[in-house]
Enzyme design. Structure first.
Site, PDB file in Angstrom:
ATOM      1  N   ASP A  22       0.840  -1.197   0.000  1.00 44.24           N
ATOM      2  CA  ASP A  22       0.000   0.000   0.000  1.00 44.24           C
ATOM      3  C   ASP A  22       0.882   1.257   0.000  1.00 44.24           C
ATOM      4  O   ASP A  22       0.406   2.368   0.199  1.00 44.24           O
ATOM      5  CB  ASP A  22      -0.952   0.011   1.210  1.00 44.24           C
ATOM      6  CG  ASP A  22      -0.213  -0.079   2.553  1.00 44.24           C
ATOM      7  OD1 ASP A  22       0.945  -0.549   2.578  1.00 44.24           O
ATOM      8  OD2 ASP A  22      -0.797   0.314   3.572  1.00 44.24           O
ATOM      9  N   HIS A  27       3.369   6.496   0.342  1.00 39.54           N
ATOM     10  CA  HIS A  27       4.629   7.204   0.050  1.00 39.54           C
ATOM     11  C   HIS A  27       4.684   7.778  -1.359  1.00 39.54           C
ATOM     12  O   HIS A  27       5.523   8.621  -1.644  1.00 39.54           O
ATOM     13  CB  HIS A  27       5.832   6.248   0.212  1.00 39.54           C
ATOM     14  CG  HIS A  27       5.897   5.605   1.557  1.00 39.54           C
ATOM     15  ND1 HIS A  27       6.464   4.366   1.762  1.00 39.54           N
ATOM     16  CD2 HIS A  27       5.460   6.017   2.772  1.00 39.54           C
ATOM     17  CE1 HIS A  27       6.379   4.054   3.051  1.00 39.54           C
ATOM     18  NE2 HIS A  27       5.761   5.029   3.675  1.00 39.54           N
ATOM     19  N   ASP A  31       8.890   4.885  -4.070  1.00 39.26           N
ATOM     20  CA  ASP A  31       9.355   3.585  -3.550  1.00 39.26           C
ATOM     21  C   ASP A  31       9.591   2.569  -4.672  1.00 39.26           C
ATOM     22  O   ASP A  31      10.130   1.497  -4.426  1.00 39.26           O
ATOM     23  CB  ASP A  31       8.305   2.977  -2.599  1.00 39.26           C
ATOM     24  CG  ASP A  31       8.368   3.566  -1.200  1.00 39.26           C
ATOM     25  OD1 ASP A  31       9.285   4.362  -0.933  1.00 39.26           O
ATOM     26  OD2 ASP A  31       7.495   3.229  -0.386  1.00 39.26           O
ATOM     27  N   TYR A 146       0.537   2.961  14.688  1.00 39.01           N
ATOM     28  CA  TYR A 146       1.791   3.697  14.610  1.00 39.01           C
ATOM     29  C   TYR A 146       1.686   4.986  15.434  1.00 39.01           C
ATOM     30  O   TYR A 146       0.794   5.801  15.179  1.00 39.01           O
ATOM     31  CB  TYR A 146       2.111   4.058  13.146  1.00 39.01           C
ATOM     32  CG  TYR A 146       2.350   2.870  12.216  1.00 39.01           C
ATOM     33  CD1 TYR A 146       2.563   1.581  12.705  1.00 39.01           C
ATOM     34  CD2 TYR A 146       2.371   3.048  10.835  1.00 39.01           C
ATOM     35  CE1 TYR A 146       2.792   0.507  11.851  1.00 39.01           C
ATOM     36  CE2 TYR A 146       2.600   1.985   9.964  1.00 39.01           C
ATOM     37  CZ  TYR A 146       2.807   0.719  10.482  1.00 39.01           C
ATOM     38  OH  TYR A 146       3.033  -0.335   9.632  1.00 39.01           O
ATOM     39  N   ARG A 148       2.298   8.631  16.179  1.00 35.57           N
ATOM     40  CA  ARG A 148       2.659   9.762  15.295  1.00 35.57           C
ATOM     41  C   ARG A 148       2.126  11.074  15.851  1.00 35.57           C
ATOM     42  O   ARG A 148       1.198  11.082  16.646  1.00 35.57           O
ATOM     43  CB  ARG A 148       2.040   9.586  13.891  1.00 35.57           C
ATOM     44  CG  ARG A 148       2.529   8.420  13.077  1.00 35.57           C
ATOM     45  CD  ARG A 148       3.868   8.691  12.410  1.00 35.57           C
ATOM     46  NE  ARG A 148       4.541   7.447  12.077  1.00 35.57           N
ATOM     47  CZ  ARG A 148       4.424   6.780  10.942  1.00 35.57           C
ATOM     48  NH1 ARG A 148       3.662   7.258   9.990  1.00 35.57           N
ATOM     49  NH2 ARG A 148       5.077   5.649  10.736  1.00 35.57           N
ATOM     50  N   LYS A 177      -0.276  -4.577  13.911  1.00 34.68           N
ATOM     51  CA  LYS A 177       0.981  -4.481  13.166  1.00 34.68           C
ATOM     52  C   LYS A 177       1.771  -3.306  13.749  1.00 34.68           C
ATOM     53  O   LYS A 177       1.264  -2.187  13.839  1.00 34.68           O
ATOM     54  CB  LYS A 177       0.672  -4.253  11.678  1.00 34.68           C
ATOM     55  CG  LYS A 177       1.899  -4.012  10.827  1.00 34.68           C
ATOM     56  CD  LYS A 177       1.565  -4.055   9.362  1.00 34.68           C
ATOM     57  CE  LYS A 177       2.702  -3.500   8.541  1.00 34.68           C
ATOM     58  NZ  LYS A 177       2.479  -3.588   7.106  1.00 34.68           N
ATOM     59  N   GLY A 204       9.821  -1.927   7.257  1.00 34.49           N
ATOM     60  CA  GLY A 204      10.565  -0.667   7.243  1.00 34.49           C
ATOM     61  C   GLY A 204      11.321  -0.445   5.943  1.00 34.49           C
ATOM     62  O   GLY A 204      11.170  -1.208   4.979  1.00 34.49           O
ATOM     63  N   GLY A 230       6.942  -5.090   3.157  1.00 36.09           N
ATOM     64  CA  GLY A 230       6.850  -4.659   1.772  1.00 36.09           C
ATOM     65  C   GLY A 230       8.201  -4.445   1.138  1.00 36.09           C
ATOM     66  O   GLY A 230       8.756  -5.328   0.481  1.00 36.09           O
ATOM     67  N   ARG A 231       8.786  -3.242   1.402  1.00 38.32           N
ATOM     68  CA  ARG A 231       9.973  -2.821   0.653  1.00 38.32           C
ATOM     69  C   ARG A 231      11.146  -3.776   0.762  1.00 38.32           C
ATOM     70  O   ARG A 231      11.888  -3.946  -0.201  1.00 38.32           O
ATOM     71  CB  ARG A 231      10.376  -1.410   1.117  1.00 38.32           C
ATOM     72  CG  ARG A 231       9.398  -0.348   0.671  1.00 38.32           C
ATOM     73  CD  ARG A 231       9.560   0.924   1.428  1.00 38.32           C
ATOM     74  NE  ARG A 231       9.104   0.805   2.793  1.00 38.32           N
ATOM     75  CZ  ARG A 231       9.142   1.787   3.688  1.00 38.32           C
ATOM     76  NH1 ARG A 231       9.650   2.947   3.356  1.00 38.32           N
ATOM     77  NH2 ARG A 231       8.680   1.599   4.906  1.00 38.32           N
TER      78      ARG A 231
HETATM   79  P1  FBP Z   1       7.193  -1.765   4.741  1.00 42.42           P
HETATM   80  O1  FBP Z   1       7.491  -3.191   5.138  1.00 42.42           O
HETATM   81  O2  FBP Z   1       7.593  -1.468   3.339  1.00 42.42           O
HETATM   82  O3  FBP Z   1       7.753  -0.805   5.773  1.00 42.42           O
HETATM   83  O4  FBP Z   1       5.618  -1.627   4.776  1.00 42.42           O
HETATM   84  C1  FBP Z   1       4.890  -1.689   5.963  1.00 42.42           C
HETATM   85  C2  FBP Z   1       3.896  -0.570   6.051  1.00 42.42           C
HETATM   86  O5  FBP Z   1       3.111  -0.658   7.222  1.00 42.42           O
HETATM   87  C3  FBP Z   1       2.988  -0.456   4.833  1.00 42.42           C
HETATM   88  O6  FBP Z   1       1.860  -1.281   4.957  1.00 42.42           O
HETATM   89  C4  FBP Z   1       2.696   1.010   4.772  1.00 42.42           C
HETATM   90  O7  FBP Z   1       2.471   1.478   3.493  1.00 42.42           O
HETATM   91  C5  FBP Z   1       3.964   1.624   5.273  1.00 42.42           C
HETATM   92  O8  FBP Z   1       4.576   0.687   6.109  1.00 42.42           O
HETATM   93  C6  FBP Z   1       3.712   2.911   6.009  1.00 42.42           C
HETATM   94  O9  FBP Z   1       4.910   3.380   6.516  1.00 42.42           O
HETATM   95  P2  FBP Z   1       5.082   4.807   7.154  1.00 42.42           P
HETATM   96  O10 FBP Z   1       3.751   5.259   7.695  1.00 42.42           O
HETATM   97  O11 FBP Z   1       6.111   4.604   8.220  1.00 42.42           O
HETATM   98  O12 FBP Z   1       5.559   5.700   6.074  1.00 42.42           O
END
Ligand code: FBP
Length: 253
Positions: A22, A27, A31, A146, A148, A177, A204, A230-231
């Protein structure tokens, strides 16, 4: 009363490895490269890398519905999202209904809550409604939690990770998560704080392969049931190699 949720393909031996995609929303295309900009490349990695789930926003789930179905990988649909262009206190509102996600084949739904943001109450309330609807249909509701916003500046990372995990339990999320702070003992405390809510960890930014796999080992030692990454997979030169090694660690294969 809460119906029990079905995990089905989303868990293997109580553990999980999900491929998150996503980031195009969160982002932007920065990416991506020529290959991983294409959702078909991601679906192929998920299938061949034997991921237990694929995380998409509604648009990709809709436009690539056929290929996702054919891949046999479980679809987790993200119901909220925001771009990185909006500034100020973060808020990510619901964009898609649980019912629409189910129609597109989703077997779980995901939602991000930014605890600490001045808008956290809106996200907590939206998640509550989503969770009720998901549970009425017997599917899990996964909370990306998260910390923030201005209020968290200077706060202790261990406390924040454990707080995120605990909020996951308090709001009844089936899975939470978290973003890992890199310290296994901190993760242990966070997992304990999550009680019966399952914990998965985000990947991350892209790390060198060996360093990332070391993190995966520590994440499992810390008591998480797996990762939603993801990345570190789809930005890798050899995503299937990383996926295979992750599977060995997560599932002890
Ligand atoms: P990654 O493994 O690439 O970090 O993805 C995890 C994730 O939670 C994604 O689902 C989401 O797009 C991204 O991180 C959001 O990251 P952030 O809010 O830190 O930019």
């Amino acid at each position: 009363m809460k119906k029990s949720v079905k995990w089905g393909r989303l868990l293997s031996k109580g553990r999980a490895l999900y491929l998150a995609y996503d980031q195009g929303m969160e982002h932007g295309p920065r990416d991506f490269n020529d290959k991983n900009v294409d959702p078909l490349y991601i679906i192929d990695i998920a299938r061949r890398g034997k991921f237990d789930g694929l995380v998409f926003q509604r648009g990709i789930a809709e436009k690539y519905q056929e290929e996702i179905k054919k891949s046999g990988v479980a679809l987790i649909m993200k119901l909220n999202g925001k771009t990185s262009l909006s500034k100020g206190e973060p808020i990510s509102r619901q964009l898609c209904e649980v019912e629409d996600a189910i129609k597109l084949g989703a077997v779980a739904v995901g939602y991000t809550i930014y605890i600490g943001s001045m808008y956290e109450s809106i996200m907590l309330k939206e998640f509550e409604k989503i969770e009720q609807e998901a549970h009425a249909k017997g599917i899990p509701a996964i909370a990306w939690i998260y910390p923030r916003g201005r209020s968290i500046v200077g706060k202790d990372e261990r406390e924040l990770m454990a707080y995120s995990a605990r909020v996951g339990l308090e709001i009844g999320a089936d899975m939470v998560k978290l973003q890992y702070d890199g310290r296994v003992n901190d993760l242990r405390w966070a997992v304990k704080s999550a009680g019966r809510t399952k914990v998965v960890v985000a990947g991350g930014t892209k790390e060198e392969g060996k360093a990332f796999l070391k993190d995966v080992e520590n994440i499992m030692r810390g008591g998480a049931i797996g990762l939603a990454v993801g990345r570190n997979v789809w930005q890798a030169k050899e995503p299937l190699e990383i996926a295979g090694k992750m599977r060995e660690i997560v599932f002890g294969e």
